[in-house]
Design an enzyme around this catalytic site. Structure first.
Site, mmCIF file in Angstrom:
data_model
loop_
_atom_site.group_PDB
_atom_site.id
_atom_site.type_symbol
_atom_site.label_atom_id
_atom_site.label_comp_id
_atom_site.label_asym_id
_atom_site.label_seq_id
_atom_site.Cartn_x
_atom_site.Cartn_y
_atom_site.Cartn_z
ATOM 1 N N GLY A 199 -1.249 10.779 3.281
ATOM 2 C CA GLY A 199 -0.606 11.101 4.392
ATOM 3 C C GLY A 199 -0.705 12.579 4.239
ATOM 4 O O GLY A 199 -0.962 13.505 4.300
ATOM 5 N N TYR B 230 9.374 1.760 14.815
ATOM 6 C CA TYR B 230 9.944 3.194 14.121
ATOM 7 C C TYR B 230 11.132 3.658 13.766
ATOM 8 O O TYR B 230 11.495 3.286 13.018
ATOM 9 C CB TYR B 230 9.211 4.846 14.527
ATOM 10 C CG TYR B 230 9.421 5.370 12.983
ATOM 11 C CD1 TYR B 230 8.669 5.292 12.137
ATOM 12 C CD2 TYR B 230 8.977 6.774 13.560
ATOM 13 C CE1 TYR B 230 7.617 6.511 11.297
ATOM 14 C CE2 TYR B 230 9.377 7.819 13.252
ATOM 15 C CZ TYR B 230 8.833 7.844 11.646
ATOM 16 O OH TYR B 230 8.660 8.268 11.068
HETATM 17 N N1 LIG Z 1 5.443 14.234 8.614
HETATM 18 C C1 LIG Z 1 6.679 13.546 9.380
HETATM 19 O O1 LIG Z 1 6.409 15.118 10.098
HETATM 20 C C2 LIG Z 1 7.295 13.381 8.863
HETATM 21 C C3 LIG Z 1 9.347 12.978 9.225
HETATM 22 C C4 LIG Z 1 9.665 12.250 9.342
HETATM 23 C C5 LIG Z 1 10.010 11.241 8.579
HETATM 24 N N2 LIG Z 1 7.838 11.402 7.535
HETATM 25 C C6 LIG Z 1 8.549 9.976 6.540
HETATM 26 O O2 LIG Z 1 7.347 10.390 5.603
HETATM 27 C C7 LIG Z 1 6.773 9.371 5.526
HETATM 28 C C8 LIG Z 1 4.965 10.201 5.412
HETATM 29 O O3 LIG Z 1 5.179 10.675 6.662
HETATM 30 P P1 LIG Z 1 3.638 11.228 6.814
HETATM 31 O O4 LIG Z 1 3.539 12.210 7.700
HETATM 32 O O5 LIG Z 1 2.814 11.173 5.507
HETATM 33 O O6 LIG Z 1 3.141 9.707 6.997
HETATM 34 P P2 LIG Z 1 1.029 9.312 7.571
HETATM 35 O O7 LIG Z 1 1.173 8.797 8.848
HETATM 36 O O8 LIG Z 1 0.595 10.689 7.663
HETATM 37 O O9 LIG Z 1 1.418 8.849 6.061
HETATM 38 C C9 LIG Z 1 1.237 7.197 6.273
HETATM 39 C C10 LIG Z 1 0.436 6.656 4.626
HETATM 40 O O10 LIG Z 1 0.330 5.207 4.693
HETATM 41 C C11 LIG Z 1 -0.937 5.057 4.998
HETATM 42 N N3 LIG Z 1 -0.246 3.725 4.708
HETATM 43 C C12 LIG Z 1 -0.645 2.526 5.924
HETATM 44 N N4 LIG Z 1 -0.586 1.523 6.038
HETATM 45 C C13 LIG Z 1 -0.506 0.823 4.235
HETATM 46 C C14 LIG Z 1 -0.130 0.220 3.772
HETATM 47 N N5 LIG Z 1 -0.068 -1.509 3.518
HETATM 48 N N6 LIG Z 1 -0.034 -0.349 2.064
HETATM 49 C C15 LIG Z 1 -0.130 1.574 1.586
HETATM 50 N N7 LIG Z 1 0.242 2.481 2.305
HETATM 51 C C16 LIG Z 1 -0.465 1.963 3.755
HETATM 52 C C17 LIG Z 1 -1.409 5.249 5.054
HETATM 53 O O11 LIG Z 1 -2.541 5.040 4.988
HETATM 54 C C18 LIG Z 1 -1.198 6.536 5.634
HETATM 55 O O12 LIG Z 1 -1.637 7.616 4.133
HETATM 56 C C19 LIG Z 1 6.698 8.062 5.870
HETATM 57 O O13 LIG Z 1 7.994 7.167 5.620
HETATM 58 C C20 LIG Z 1 6.932 9.054 7.385
HETATM 59 O O14 LIG Z 1 8.219 8.121 7.823
HETATM 60 C C21 LIG Z 1 7.291 11.808 8.089
#
Ligand SMILES: NC(=O)c1ccc[n+]([C@@H]2O[C@H](COP(=O)([O-])OP(=O)(O)OC[C@H]3O[C@@H](n4cnc5c(N)ncnc54)[C@H](O)[C@@H]3O)[C@@H](O)[C@H]2O)c1
Length: 374
Positions: free
Chosen positions: A66, A196
């Site tokens: 991600g 979420y």
């Molecule tokens: N990006 C942000 O701005 C932000 C802000 C606050 C919190 N977060 C948290 O940080 C973490 C990472 O965020 P991100 O932006 O990289 O998320 P993202 O949505 O870009 O990536 C999430 C990844 O999870 C994978 N995924 C989905 N289902 C799955 C499964 N069953 N098994 C394994 N993998 C699976 C997807 O393929 C994807 O690559 C998340 O928990 C998110 O809630 C992100």
């Protein structure tokens, strides 16, 4: 002996509570266990000893393809060595990621698969990035429930079973319209109105409960919206900020789905991944809390536009508000209060809005030039 303790804990986790209580009493009693070279007195200590102190830290990152996982893996590989940090996801990685270090398939909904990976690779830290983000989750609640709640239970169980240090990011989305919003303190009313947010509050509470009940070394940071130049956001409400940079350099025009005065807390990815590593390296006994807010800056689309216009004066931003994402943003913090993280483990951000804008524009331009040269 360590293995025995872990196996017993694992069995207890999946068995009834009577068995679980008697296993816990046996472990806490120190019988058997005191004869070991290590000194155990209960769940907490057993966990501490298997969390990488003295041993080589071996890290598994779930959902690693991600927006955030690849950047975190780069930093952790510099710290622990390339082969000690495994990225995993359910998607096929681009070749530059595949070539950069260990990558494996891992579906967090498959407990056996997770357990096998942890055991075969002697994992000590589990960084749980798999998630369905806010806007995508509102459009597919069943999937968000499955990944963010059922999948998270597998993470908790495997981490407890094998005495791992486990990191789960939470978010500004774990707050809601009834939380104080400017700034939002660490401890306050949390009544989010997205699946979420509900799943993240659930994760915070379950993780803290497992820490209290089983001594699980659970750690959680509430991230603001994260901006990165070389990875795309995965369907959150703060995504507009990254999209604005790309549009500014590509076409000079951006249509924003949030109102121009919507202020949200934001952070540059380098600060985010550094915060995560620094927080994970704090010895477990030195952490008074398990869930912290971290903050860097807060801005509106208008303020971000004005800062980019200092470099690209012709940039035009128009507004076409998406009611779903605007409603989500209207219930989120305008700024996060993060004095506990600054006091307890020395958190300090490096990027404010001007540095963020300069860095993002420079890196996206560089990436475009390299892509054109290929
Ligand atoms: N990006 C942000 O701005 C932000 C802000 C606050 C919190 N977060 C948290 O940080 C973490 C990472 O965020 P991100 O932006 O990289 O998320 P993202 O949505 O870009 O990536 C999430 C990844 O999870 C994978 N995924 C989905 N289902 C799955 C499964 N069953 N098994 C394994 N993998 C699976 C997807 O393929 C994807 O690559 C998340 O928990 C998110 O809630 C992100």
């Amino acid at each position: 002996m360590m293995l025995l303790v872990q196996m017993m804990r694992g069995t207890a986790m999946h068995a009834g509570s009577r068995w679980s209580r008697s296993v816990e009493r046996l472990i806490s009693s120190g019988r058997d266990i005191n004869s070991s070279a290590h000194h155990f007195s209960g769940f907490g200590e057993a966990c501490t000893l298997s969390c990488g102190h003295g041993d080589q830290t071996k890290v598994l990152i779930t959902g690693g393809l991600g927006q955030l996982g690849i950047g975190l893996a780069k930093l952790l590989r510099r710290r622990f060595g390339k082969n000690n940090v495994i990225l995993s996801d359910i998607r096929k990685p681009p070749s530059h990621v595949y070539d950069d270090g260990p990558f494996i398939f891992s579906d967090i909904l498959d407990f056996k698969n997770l357990r096998e990976i942890v055991v075969n690779n002697n994992i000590s830290w589990l960084i749980h990035y798999s998630a369905v983000l806010s806007a995508v989750g509102e459009n597919n609640i069943a999937l968000a429930k499955e990944v963010n709640i059922t999948g998270f239970h597998n993470i908790l169980d495997v981490a407890t079973e094998h005495g791992l240090r486990v990191f789960v990011p939470s978010t500004i989305g774990a707050f809601g319209p009834s939380s104080p919003r400017d700034p939002t303190p660490e401890l306050c009313v949390q009544r989010p109105q997205t699946i979420y947010g509900v799943s993240k509050v659930h994760a915070e509470l379950m993780g803290e409960y497992y820490h209290h009940r089983y001594g699980l070394d659970f750690r959680c940071l509430r991230y603001p919206g994260i901006l990165s130049a070389d990875s795309q956001p995965g369907g959150g409400t703060t995504d507009y900020a990254v999209q604005l940079f790309h549009a500014a350099l590509k076409t000079g025009h951006f249509e924003c789905y949030l109102r121009g005065d919507t202020q949200l807390p934001m952070m540059y990815i380098d600060d985010c991944v550094r915060a995560t590593l620094e927080f994970l390296e704090v010895p477990t006994d030195s952490l008074p809390s398990r869930t912290y807010n971290i903050n860097a800056m807060a801005f509106t689309p208008q303020e971000l536009t004005q800062e980019i216009q200092k470099v690209l004066p012709d940039l035009k931003v128009t507004y076409n508000v998406d009611p779903l994402r605007q409603a989500i943003a209207d219930g989120w913090p305008k700024a996060l209060e993060d004095s506990s993280a600054r006091r307890d483990w020395g958190w300090k951000h490096e990027y404010n809005l001007p540095e963020l804008v300069q860095t993002m524009l420079a890196l996206i331009t560089q990436g475009k030039q390299m892509a054109e040269a290929c």
